[in-house]
Design a protein around this motif. Sequence first.
Motif, PDB file in Angstrom:
ATOM      1  N   CYS A  33       0.829  -1.211   0.000  1.00 44.54           N
ATOM      2  CA  CYS A  33       0.000   0.000   0.000  1.00 44.54           C
ATOM      3  C   CYS A  33       0.863   1.261   0.000  1.00 44.54           C
ATOM      4  O   CYS A  33       0.603   2.202  -0.763  1.00 44.54           O
ATOM      5  CB  CYS A  33      -0.931   0.016   1.212  1.00 44.54           C
ATOM      6  SG  CYS A  33      -2.339  -1.103   1.103  1.00 44.54           S
ATOM      7  N   CYS A  70      -4.774   3.951  -0.586  1.00 44.85           N
ATOM      8  CA  CYS A  70      -3.624   3.137  -0.170  1.00 44.85           C
ATOM      9  C   CYS A  70      -3.074   3.621   1.172  1.00 44.85           C
ATOM     10  O   CYS A  70      -2.767   2.813   2.052  1.00 44.85           O
ATOM     11  CB  CYS A  70      -2.531   3.174  -1.235  1.00 44.85           C
ATOM     12  SG  CYS A  70      -2.913   2.223  -2.719  1.00 44.85           S
ATOM     13  N   THR A  72      -4.764   5.262   3.442  1.00 47.88           N
ATOM     14  CA  THR A  72      -5.786   4.970   4.445  1.00 47.88           C
ATOM     15  C   THR A  72      -5.750   3.505   4.852  1.00 47.88           C
ATOM     16  O   THR A  72      -5.786   3.182   6.051  1.00 47.88           O
ATOM     17  CB  THR A  72      -7.184   5.345   3.913  1.00 47.88           C
ATOM     18  OG1 THR A  72      -7.190   6.754   3.640  1.00 47.88           O
ATOM     19  CG2 THR A  72      -8.279   5.002   4.910  1.00 47.88           C
ATOM     20  N   SER A  73      -5.649   2.612   3.888  1.00 49.43           N
ATOM     21  CA  SER A  73      -5.601   1.185   4.207  1.00 49.43           C
ATOM     22  C   SER A  73      -4.370   0.842   5.027  1.00 49.43           C
ATOM     23  O   SER A  73      -4.459   0.080   6.003  1.00 49.43           O
ATOM     24  CB  SER A  73      -5.646   0.340   2.928  1.00 49.43           C
ATOM     25  OG  SER A  73      -6.929   0.438   2.352  1.00 49.43           O
ATOM     26  N   HIS A  84     -10.102  -2.638   9.037  1.00 55.10           N
ATOM     27  CA  HIS A  84      -9.137  -2.704   7.926  1.00 55.10           C
ATOM     28  C   HIS A  84      -9.568  -3.617   6.774  1.00 55.10           C
ATOM     29  O   HIS A  84      -9.270  -3.310   5.626  1.00 55.10           O
ATOM     30  CB  HIS A  84      -7.716  -3.046   8.412  1.00 55.10           C
ATOM     31  CG  HIS A  84      -7.460  -4.500   8.585  1.00 55.10           C
ATOM     32  ND1 HIS A  84      -7.637  -5.151   9.780  1.00 55.10           N
ATOM     33  CD2 HIS A  84      -7.045  -5.432   7.704  1.00 55.10           C
ATOM     34  CE1 HIS A  84      -7.345  -6.421   9.628  1.00 55.10           C
ATOM     35  NE2 HIS A  84      -6.979  -6.623   8.381  1.00 55.10           N
ATOM     36  N   THR A  87     -11.544  -1.301   4.435  1.00 58.03           N
ATOM     37  CA  THR A  87     -10.744  -0.337   3.664  1.00 58.03           C
ATOM     38  C   THR A  87      -9.913  -1.067   2.623  1.00 58.03           C
ATOM     39  O   THR A  87      -9.732  -0.563   1.517  1.00 58.03           O
ATOM     40  CB  THR A  87      -9.839   0.534   4.566  1.00 58.03           C
ATOM     41  OG1 THR A  87      -8.919  -0.283   5.270  1.00 58.03           O
ATOM     42  CG2 THR A  87     -10.655   1.376   5.524  1.00 58.03           C
ATOM     43  N   CYS A  88      -9.436  -2.251   2.971  1.00 54.78           N
ATOM     44  CA  CYS A  88      -8.651  -3.032   2.008  1.00 54.78           C
ATOM     45  C   CYS A  88      -9.496  -3.463   0.811  1.00 54.78           C
ATOM     46  O   CYS A  88      -8.999  -3.506  -0.311  1.00 54.78           O
ATOM     47  CB  CYS A  88      -8.007  -4.238   2.684  1.00 54.78           C
ATOM     48  SG  CYS A  88      -6.592  -3.808   3.718  1.00 54.78           S
ATOM     49  N   CYS A  91      -9.689  -0.481  -1.330  1.00 55.13           N
ATOM     50  CA  CYS A  91      -8.361  -0.263  -1.895  1.00 55.13           C
ATOM     51  C   CYS A  91      -8.106  -1.207  -3.070  1.00 55.13           C
ATOM     52  O   CYS A  91      -7.598  -0.786  -4.118  1.00 55.13           O
ATOM     53  CB  CYS A  91      -7.297  -0.448  -0.815  1.00 55.13           C
ATOM     54  SG  CYS A  91      -5.642   0.047  -1.323  1.00 55.13           S
ATOM     55  N   CYS A 125      -4.373  -6.542  -0.973  1.00 58.09           N
ATOM     56  CA  CYS A 125      -5.557  -5.994  -0.291  1.00 58.09           C
ATOM     57  C   CYS A 125      -6.757  -6.914  -0.410  1.00 58.09           C
ATOM     58  O   CYS A 125      -7.551  -7.033   0.526  1.00 58.09           O
ATOM     59  CB  CYS A 125      -5.878  -4.591  -0.800  1.00 58.09           C
ATOM     60  SG  CYS A 125      -4.888  -3.315  -0.014  1.00 58.09           S
ATOM     61  N   SER A 129      -8.832  -8.277   2.719  1.00 63.82           N
ATOM     62  CA  SER A 129     -10.270  -8.042   2.863  1.00 63.82           C
ATOM     63  C   SER A 129     -11.024  -9.350   3.081  1.00 63.82           C
ATOM     64  O   SER A 129     -12.109  -9.357   3.668  1.00 63.82           O
ATOM     65  CB  SER A 129     -10.821  -7.306   1.645  1.00 63.82           C
ATOM     66  OG  SER A 129     -10.812  -8.116   0.499  1.00 63.82           O
TER      67      SER A 129
END
Length: 132
Positions: A33, A70, A72-73, A84, A87-88, A91, A125, A129
């Motif tokens: 990221c 990226c 943020t993740s 997370h 966000t992933c 992303c 990511c 996720s």
Amino acid sequence: MAQVETHRASVQPFLPTGNDQLTEEMRGCISNCISCSAVCLQTVTYCLQRGGKHAAPDHIRLLEDCVQICKTSADFMLRASPLHPRTCAVCAEVCERCAVECEKMGDDTTMKACAEACRRCAESCRKMSATA
């Protein structure tokens, strides 16, 4: 034109080891990221200098979206946020879209390097996720 620096070592974060909550897979994703964010940010400058289709507002906006998601993740993972995986997931989607758009720029080594960084990040990511 200046080429985007693709040496991953230049943007490797310090990720402590030991008794923390970061798995090896998470460390790799954080690194991807941060690297992708740096490559996309450098690519924005390259595209603006290059002009034409490279500097199209939608393309620049997508690159900037990729930079921000990226970061943020990576932040969410570094803080071991239980959110997370979400966000992933976003992303991974943004990185995949960015890779596709960068590949549309033809035989341009800078754009290919950006697409590769985005695909690498999207892949890691997606895995993060799925751990939700």
